[in-house]
Design a protein around this motif. Sequence first.
Motif, mmCIF file in Angstrom:
data_model
loop_
_atom_site.group_PDB
_atom_site.id
_atom_site.type_symbol
_atom_site.label_atom_id
_atom_site.label_comp_id
_atom_site.label_asym_id
_atom_site.label_seq_id
_atom_site.Cartn_x
_atom_site.Cartn_y
_atom_site.Cartn_z
ATOM 1 N N VAL A 384 -47.150 5.267 48.825
ATOM 2 C CA VAL A 384 -46.761 4.148 47.968
ATOM 3 C C VAL A 384 -46.835 2.790 48.661
ATOM 4 C CG1 VAL A 384 -45.305 5.625 46.545
ATOM 5 C CG2 VAL A 384 -44.287 4.416 48.474
ATOM 6 N N ASP A 385 -46.845 2.758 50.015
ATOM 7 C CA ASP A 385 -46.966 1.470 50.691
ATOM 8 C C ASP A 385 -47.263 1.691 52.170
ATOM 9 O OD1 ASP A 385 -47.124 -1.262 50.914
ATOM 10 O OD2 ASP A 385 -45.104 -1.669 50.169
ATOM 11 N N VAL A 386 -47.734 0.621 52.822
ATOM 12 C CA VAL A 386 -48.030 0.620 54.252
ATOM 13 C C VAL A 386 -47.333 -0.586 54.864
ATOM 14 C CG1 VAL A 386 -49.840 0.448 55.999
ATOM 15 C CG2 VAL A 386 -50.244 1.788 53.914
ATOM 16 N N TYR A 387 -46.611 -0.363 55.979
ATOM 17 C CA TYR A 387 -45.800 -1.414 56.602
ATOM 18 C C TYR A 387 -46.266 -1.722 58.012
ATOM 19 C CZ TYR A 387 -42.429 -0.843 52.808
ATOM 20 O OH TYR A 387 -41.821 -0.806 51.573
ATOM 21 N N ARG A 388 -46.013 -2.966 58.443
ATOM 22 C CA ARG A 388 -46.215 -3.332 59.837
ATOM 23 C C ARG A 388 -45.114 -2.706 60.679
ATOM 24 N NH1 ARG A 388 -45.760 -9.572 59.848
ATOM 25 N NH2 ARG A 388 -44.046 -8.980 58.462
ATOM 26 N N TYR A 389 -45.316 -2.730 61.988
ATOM 27 C CA TYR A 389 -44.340 -2.181 62.916
ATOM 28 C C TYR A 389 -42.981 -2.861 62.739
ATOM 29 C CZ TYR A 389 -42.270 -0.635 67.341
ATOM 30 O OH TYR A 389 -41.451 -0.083 68.288
ATOM 31 N N ALA A 390 -41.944 -2.042 62.575
ATOM 32 C CA ALA A 390 -40.549 -2.506 62.492
ATOM 33 C C ALA A 390 -40.253 -3.351 61.264
ATOM 34 C CB ALA A 390 -40.138 -3.271 63.752
ATOM 35 N N GLU A 391 -41.168 -3.406 60.317
ATOM 36 C CA GLU A 391 -40.929 -4.163 59.090
ATOM 37 C C GLU A 391 -39.942 -3.418 58.208
ATOM 38 O OE1 GLU A 391 -43.713 -6.474 55.778
ATOM 39 O OE2 GLU A 391 -44.526 -4.777 56.903
ATOM 40 N N PRO A 392 -39.006 -4.112 57.550
ATOM 41 C CA PRO A 392 -38.040 -3.418 56.691
ATOM 42 C C PRO A 392 -38.739 -2.613 55.596
ATOM 43 C CG PRO A 392 -37.352 -5.681 57.085
ATOM 44 C CD PRO A 392 -38.735 -5.567 57.645
ATOM 45 N N VAL A 393 -38.396 -1.345 55.495
ATOM 46 C CA VAL A 393 -38.975 -0.472 54.468
ATOM 47 C C VAL A 393 -38.107 -0.564 53.218
ATOM 48 C CG1 VAL A 393 -39.486 1.927 53.837
ATOM 49 C CG2 VAL A 393 -40.000 1.084 56.151
ATOM 50 N N THR A 394 -38.694 -1.016 52.139
ATOM 51 C CA THR A 394 -37.948 -1.199 50.891
ATOM 52 C C THR A 394 -38.385 -0.234 49.792
ATOM 53 O OG1 THR A 394 -39.504 -2.932 50.215
ATOM 54 C CG2 THR A 394 -37.510 -3.629 51.384
ATOM 55 N N ALA A 395 -39.569 0.356 49.932
ATOM 56 C CA ALA A 395 -40.085 1.252 48.887
ATOM 57 C C ALA A 395 -39.426 2.613 48.977
ATOM 58 C CB ALA A 395 -41.597 1.401 49.018
ATOM 59 N N LYS A 396 -39.364 3.293 47.844
ATOM 60 C CA LYS A 396 -38.945 4.688 47.787
ATOM 61 C C LYS A 396 -40.187 5.565 47.716
ATOM 62 C CE LYS A 396 -34.396 4.225 47.552
ATOM 63 N NZ LYS A 396 -33.488 4.818 48.562
ATOM 64 N N GLY A 397 -40.123 6.725 48.359
ATOM 65 C CA GLY A 397 -41.252 7.631 48.357
ATOM 66 C C GLY A 397 -41.857 7.742 49.743
ATOM 67 N N PHE A 398 -43.108 8.196 49.811
ATOM 68 C CA PHE A 398 -43.817 8.356 51.076
ATOM 69 C C PHE A 398 -44.505 7.058 51.451
ATOM 70 C CE2 PHE A 398 -48.296 9.701 52.461
ATOM 71 C CZ PHE A 398 -48.044 9.416 53.802
ATOM 72 N N VAL A 399 -44.170 6.529 52.647
ATOM 73 C CA VAL A 399 -44.775 5.295 53.136
ATOM 74 C C VAL A 399 -45.326 5.526 54.534
ATOM 75 C CG1 VAL A 399 -43.149 3.904 51.792
ATOM 76 C CG2 VAL A 399 -42.687 4.349 54.215
ATOM 77 N N PHE A 400 -46.192 4.633 54.957
ATOM 78 C CA PHE A 400 -46.752 4.678 56.307
ATOM 79 C C PHE A 400 -46.359 3.405 57.036
ATOM 80 C CE2 PHE A 400 -49.872 4.136 59.640
ATOM 81 C CZ PHE A 400 -50.063 5.424 60.112
ATOM 82 N N MET A 401 -45.992 3.547 58.321
ATOM 83 C CA MET A 401 -45.719 2.388 59.172
ATOM 84 C C MET A 401 -46.652 2.418 60.371
ATOM 85 S SD MET A 401 -42.268 1.154 61.216
ATOM 86 C CE MET A 401 -41.430 0.517 59.752
ATOM 87 N N ASP A 402 -47.291 1.312 60.667
ATOM 88 C CA ASP A 402 -48.192 1.196 61.800
ATOM 89 C C ASP A 402 -47.393 1.183 63.097
ATOM 90 O OD1 ASP A 402 -50.317 0.659 63.507
ATOM 91 O OD2 ASP A 402 -50.270 -1.501 63.123
#
Length: 511
Positions: A384-402
């Motif tokens: 559902v979303d892709v985040y930068r390193y240490a960025e606050p995760v706000t989405a629900k579901g499966f996300v990816f963080m770099d």
Amino acid sequence: MDATTLPPVIRLHADDGVVIARTVLQPGTQVAPGVTVGGRRIPAGHKVAIRPIGKGEPIRRYGQIIGFATDAIEPGAWVHTHNCEMGDFSRDYAWGVDAKPTAYVDTPATFMGIRRADGRVATRNYIGIVTSVNCSAHVAELIARQFERNPITGHDPLTDWPQVDGVVALTHKTGCGMTMDEPLRVLRRTLAGFARHANFSHVIAIGLGCEVNQLGPMLEEQKLTGRLRSMDIQDSGGSRATVLKGMDFVKEVLVEADKARREPVPASELCVALQCGGSDGYSGITANPALGAASDLVVRHGGTVILSESPETYGAEHLLTRRAVSREVGQKLVDVMTWWEGYTAREGAEMNANPSPGNKAGGLTTILEKSLGAMAKAGTTNLVDVYRYAEPVTAKGFVFMDTPGYDPVGATGQVAGGANLVCFTTGRGSVFGMKPAPSIKLATNTAMYERLSEDMDINCGTIVAGEEGVAACGERIFELMLRTASGEPTKSEAMGFGAQEFAPWVLGATM
């Protein structure tokens, strides 16, 4: 099926030209109709060919390419680093073709969490100390030590505050001698993520006073106010004076922190960091897919799971873009992998340098093979979303963080993003924690689980032994997630792990 009647190898996909040794395979062992092991014994967890593979031909596991044959490989031969190497191949990103509506449960599970005043839910209740720079690390540790339980005498300075899980000093090796652009922004984002983490009731930020990462600008930039107290050693009268001031602050807030009480909260409040380290040939067969099944349950109950370790997703990203909710989300993941290709090239490295000696001893050969097994931790739901390193995760579901693939650095980013629970799979036997979030350790094989029983929380080797399936093991993991989030201590917590593993990603040159 009884363990004594199990076949000696595991075939994961009909298209595979290799099978995985369930146990050590002696020469002459039959691994497929008309195919026997020849020449040498095959270690447990390693690969053996079941058909001829020509030089330069793709080698497949999970039905996917894990490398290319450097020489002709005969049926029954051991397949590993001596005859399998990386190679480039086209990837079909097929944006979103496998995305489908999530089958949410009608009645979500609950756990006993701590509801903070701002509505967020904590799984632990710590008082935290963060440092702006390495120069203030020792002072921070001195403060925390005053509130540590003595394992020899049993003396516990927090006896009168039973709802407080501890005082944690999170120190690091940077904060100065760095450029004031992206490296500084990443550090500040990481520190801020921990400073505002729901599992901390109160936080002290300690600086030296002359460092690049000045406390004042950091607090202003990251909008850190309220429950955070800050102090510089140079302005506070030196090390001893700062320690005493820090101790006074902790004593001042202990009464308020101890007022925290657990209450039933929905499993949608879970935010789970997915990690793997010390992987082996079984990781992609047992613990990782079992954690994937548990991840699907977290998502179906409304929660969040964070897959990271970008170098350990490389080569398998095209399978995740198929699950992306939009081309935009999928492209963000591809952009991450493109950045890593450039980053490693600039540093004179290559992506295939990721598998460690321990990974290879356990049966993994290339980063492609490692990535395909590692991504199984994320289950089957939509990206559902892709985040930068240490960025606050706000989405629900499966996300990816770099994040990098190095476990402490990766998990630091995930917890900074808001993960209130960590699930960590291991085949070789990684010992790990990441305060303030509790860490659950999942063993890929029974032999290691029994050898390191004081460090492992769940044995997923039951899958390869034929004692249970992936789904059943995933159910066990999900139930342990709920109990752990409710306060049940993990093995790593019992050993005190979690502070020394704090490791922000250091980018750029050290000046």
